[in-house]
Design a protein around this motif. Structure first.
Motif, PDB file in Angstrom:
ATOM      1  N   TYR A  45     -14.248  -6.527   7.381  1.00 41.40           N
ATOM      2  CA  TYR A  45     -13.141  -6.059   8.207  1.00 41.40           C
ATOM      3  C   TYR A  45     -13.607  -4.950   9.153  1.00 41.40           C
ATOM      4  O   TYR A  45     -13.249  -4.929  10.337  1.00 41.40           O
ATOM      5  CB  TYR A  45     -12.001  -5.542   7.327  1.00 41.40           C
ATOM      6  N   ALA A  51     -11.582   0.427  13.103  1.00 40.82           N
ATOM      7  CA  ALA A  51     -11.113   0.769  11.754  1.00 40.82           C
ATOM      8  C   ALA A  51     -11.583   2.158  11.342  1.00 40.82           C
ATOM      9  O   ALA A  51     -12.697   2.581  11.650  1.00 40.82           O
ATOM     10  CB  ALA A  51     -11.613  -0.271  10.750  1.00 40.82           C
ATOM     11  N   GLU A  71      -3.182  -7.652   3.967  1.00 41.57           N
ATOM     12  CA  GLU A  71      -2.311  -6.580   4.453  1.00 41.57           C
ATOM     13  C   GLU A  71      -2.920  -5.899   5.681  1.00 41.57           C
ATOM     14  O   GLU A  71      -2.203  -5.592   6.639  1.00 41.57           O
ATOM     15  CB  GLU A  71      -2.021  -5.542   3.367  1.00 41.57           C
ATOM     16  N   LEU A  72      -4.239  -5.677   5.661  1.00 40.04           N
ATOM     17  CA  LEU A  72      -4.872  -5.056   6.822  1.00 40.04           C
ATOM     18  C   LEU A  72      -4.719  -5.917   8.071  1.00 40.04           C
ATOM     19  O   LEU A  72      -4.653  -5.397   9.191  1.00 40.04           O
ATOM     20  CB  LEU A  72      -6.359  -4.827   6.555  1.00 40.04           C
ATOM     21  N   GLN A 119      -5.929   2.003   2.767  1.00 39.20           N
ATOM     22  CA  GLN A 119      -4.927   0.941   2.625  1.00 39.20           C
ATOM     23  C   GLN A 119      -5.505  -0.236   1.832  1.00 39.20           C
ATOM     24  O   GLN A 119      -4.850  -0.793   0.942  1.00 39.20           O
ATOM     25  CB  GLN A 119      -4.477   0.485   4.018  1.00 39.20           C
ATOM     26  N   PHE A 120      -6.727  -0.607   2.154  1.00 38.92           N
ATOM     27  CA  PHE A 120      -7.401  -1.714   1.482  1.00 38.92           C
ATOM     28  C   PHE A 120      -7.523  -1.439  -0.017  1.00 38.92           C
ATOM     29  O   PHE A 120      -7.185  -2.289  -0.853  1.00 38.92           O
ATOM     30  CB  PHE A 120      -8.786  -1.908   2.107  1.00 38.92           C
ATOM     31  N   ASN A 174     -12.259  -5.447  12.948  1.00 42.33           N
ATOM     32  CA  ASN A 174     -11.631  -4.284  13.585  1.00 42.33           C
ATOM     33  C   ASN A 174     -12.661  -3.184  13.807  1.00 42.33           C
ATOM     34  O   ASN A 174     -12.924  -2.378  12.912  1.00 42.33           O
ATOM     35  CB  ASN A 174     -10.481  -3.767  12.723  1.00 42.33           C
ATOM     36  N   HIS A 204      -7.615   2.687   7.170  1.00 36.74           N
ATOM     37  CA  HIS A 204      -7.680   1.265   6.801  1.00 36.74           C
ATOM     38  C   HIS A 204      -8.394   1.076   5.467  1.00 36.74           C
ATOM     39  O   HIS A 204      -8.000   0.236   4.660  1.00 36.74           O
ATOM     40  CB  HIS A 204      -8.389   0.470   7.904  1.00 36.74           C
ATOM     41  N   SER A 238       0.825  -1.212   0.000  1.00 35.21           N
ATOM     42  CA  SER A 238       0.000   0.000   0.000  1.00 35.21           C
ATOM     43  C   SER A 238       0.857   1.260   0.000  1.00 35.21           C
ATOM     44  O   SER A 238       0.496   2.269  -0.620  1.00 35.21           O
ATOM     45  CB  SER A 238      -0.948   0.006   1.201  1.00 35.21           C
TER      46      SER A 238
END
Length: 474
Positions: free
Chosen positions: A316, A324, A373-374, A331-332, A321, A328, A192
């Motif tokens: 997610y 979040a 990745e998260l 990033q996703f 989370n 986030h 990311s």
């Protein structure tokens, strides 16, 4: 090297299909632009459009003709009020006139001027030719190809050794997974972080954040609308909307008045394993029911697979989370966009070329990688998650009943979302050094499988469920 932005892989549009609806819509807009460039726009008296291959065979079910009409009027699929579309189309059909680019009335009879040809053009399965008849008796003709995900090209530009560069070269030019991992290692950055540096070469941080906010807000609103709309989908199959029924059964005593409150209220519920499966499926179904009803969705990377990424991201946000934030979400999207671009460069994201593996398979790989990745995965584990997700979609056909993006398309999004979550978990529990199949190998295998696949399983409705289930049965 082709520079593909996250905003190319995730873009706002109108359902039901990115290649059959959004692509032809954009092609119509491009044709108008070329008429202006040639300085003949004011001489146009009539426009005719020939549709070839998959666009012809399933174009009616995918609203290709409606998209072309709306595109010729100059309407923007990102901003046009959804409720206005049917009225514009009805006016054109009844008057046999079209207001070209909001400015010039021309003769246009959809029954005569949009021709569904059965043959395929050699370059691509989704070909279309626009003819503009001029007042001096001459004709302007241009052929475009909708290559998936709303991307439109001309044959001469695609074949040219000197590629058309829409954007400048990225600081980190990435063609495949091997190059991506090498750069991550050299720069000591996550995927990311690398992608963000590339995006900053094109846009300011404010523009990036605003754009990604808009994408997420559109996804969230789409899920919300889908979960709160009951009845049957249009198109003649009488498919009942299932997201509404599922949502009613699992939401309990949630209190909310808008999409944001809805998301936060779900976070407060105690969710067990079976409920998690139901929620994820509900999120995915909701998006693709909106898509099937010509609603506004985010092409991710296509409309037919638009439900996978929002469903996994929502999972997610509300399950994994509860703290979040937009950080986030950003990033996703950055990771998902990069994985999607690798598939587009090395294979295809078009079902008319690769079957449903090119749509649901790619979207599942994108979502799996982003979730990995998260969840703290290394770049190697992120690519492993993408590989696992695609590996278990290889060979998936595209065989829509009645040429509609409904059966089996809608359910496949819920399956793709669940597979993405599973793939991420498998990758996070694994050592990538022991993996036998790399992302690049699965991308190449997917493309070879696509080339070997019979045309009748590539969005033509000539094989599979499309002929195995009679319309009278529906």
């Amino acid at each position: 090297m082709e520079c593909i932005s996250v905003f190319d892989m995730l873009k706002i549009g109108v359902g039901p299909s990115s290649s059959h609806t959004l692509g032809p819509w954009r092609a119509a807009e491009r044709f108008i632009a070329e008429l202006r460039e040639k300085k003949v726009f004011d001489s146009v008296t009539n426009i005719q459009v020939d549709l070839y291959g998959s666009l012809s065979l399933t174009g009616k079910g995918h609203a290709t003709d409606l998209a072309i009409m709306l595109g010729l009027t100059g309407a923007d699929p990102v901003t046009i009020p959804i409720q206005n579309m049917s009225g514009i189309v009805k006016c054109i059909q009844e008057s046999e006139k079209l207001l070209l680019n909001h400015s010039r009335e021309i003769s246009f009879d959809p029954k005569l001027d949009i021709i569904f040809k059965k043959e395929f053009l050699p370059f691509h399965a989704n070909g279309m030719t626009f003819h503009a008849n001029l007042s001096n008796g001459k004709q302007i003709k241009e052929t475009y190809y909708s290559i998936g995900g709303g991307f439109v090209v001309k044959e001469e530009l695609k074949r040219s050794k000197k590629k058309l560069q829409v954007f400048k070269s990225f600081p980190f030019a990435i063609e495949n997974g091997t190059e991506l991992l090498a750069i991550c290692k050299k720069e000591n950055k996550s995927i990311s972080e690398l992608v963000l540096e590339n995006e900053r070469f094109l846009r300011s941080d404010l523009e990036i954040d605003q754009g990604l906010h808009h994408i997420w807000e559109t996804m969230l609103e789409c899920m919300y609308i889908g979960c709160h709309t009951e009845g049957n989908l249009p198109g003649g199959l009488n498919v009942r909307r299932r997201a509404y029924d599922t949502h009613q059964k699992i939401k309990g005593d949630l209190l909310y008045s808008n999409p944001q409150e809805w998301m936060y209220s779900i976070r407060q519920t105690e969710v067990k394993f079976r409920s998690i499966l139901k929620w994820v499926s509900c999120f995915a179904l909701s998006v693709n029911e909106v898509n099937a009803s010509l609603g506004r969705v985010v092409t991710a990377p296509t409309n037919g697979s638009a439900g996978v990424i929002p469903a996994v991201l929502m999972y997610y946000m509300v399950i994994e989370n509860h703290e979040a934030t937009f950080k986030h979400i950003k990033q996703f999207f950055l990771v998902a966009g990069e994985i999607g671009s690798i598939f587009k460069k090395g294979a295809t994201i078009c079902a008319a070329m690769g079957g449903c593996q090119a749509e649901i398979g790619v979207s599942s790989a994108m979502a799996a990688a982003a979730l990995a990745e998260l969840m703290g995965g290394s770049p190697e584990q992120v690519l492993m998650a993408a590989e696992i997700a695609m590996e278990h979609h290889l060979g998936l056909t595209c065989d829509p009943i009645g040429g509609l993006v409904q059966i089996p398309c809608i359910e496949r999004n819920s399956m793709g979302a669940i597979k993405a979550i599973n793939a991420a978990e498998l990758a996070l529990d694994s050592d990538p050094a022991n993996a036998k199949v790399s992302l690049d190998k699965v991308v190449n295998t997917m493309w070879e499988t696509a080339k070997d696949m019979s045309t009748k399983y590539k969005e033509t409705s000539e094989g599979g469920l499309a002929v195995g289930v009679y319309l009278s049965d529906c």
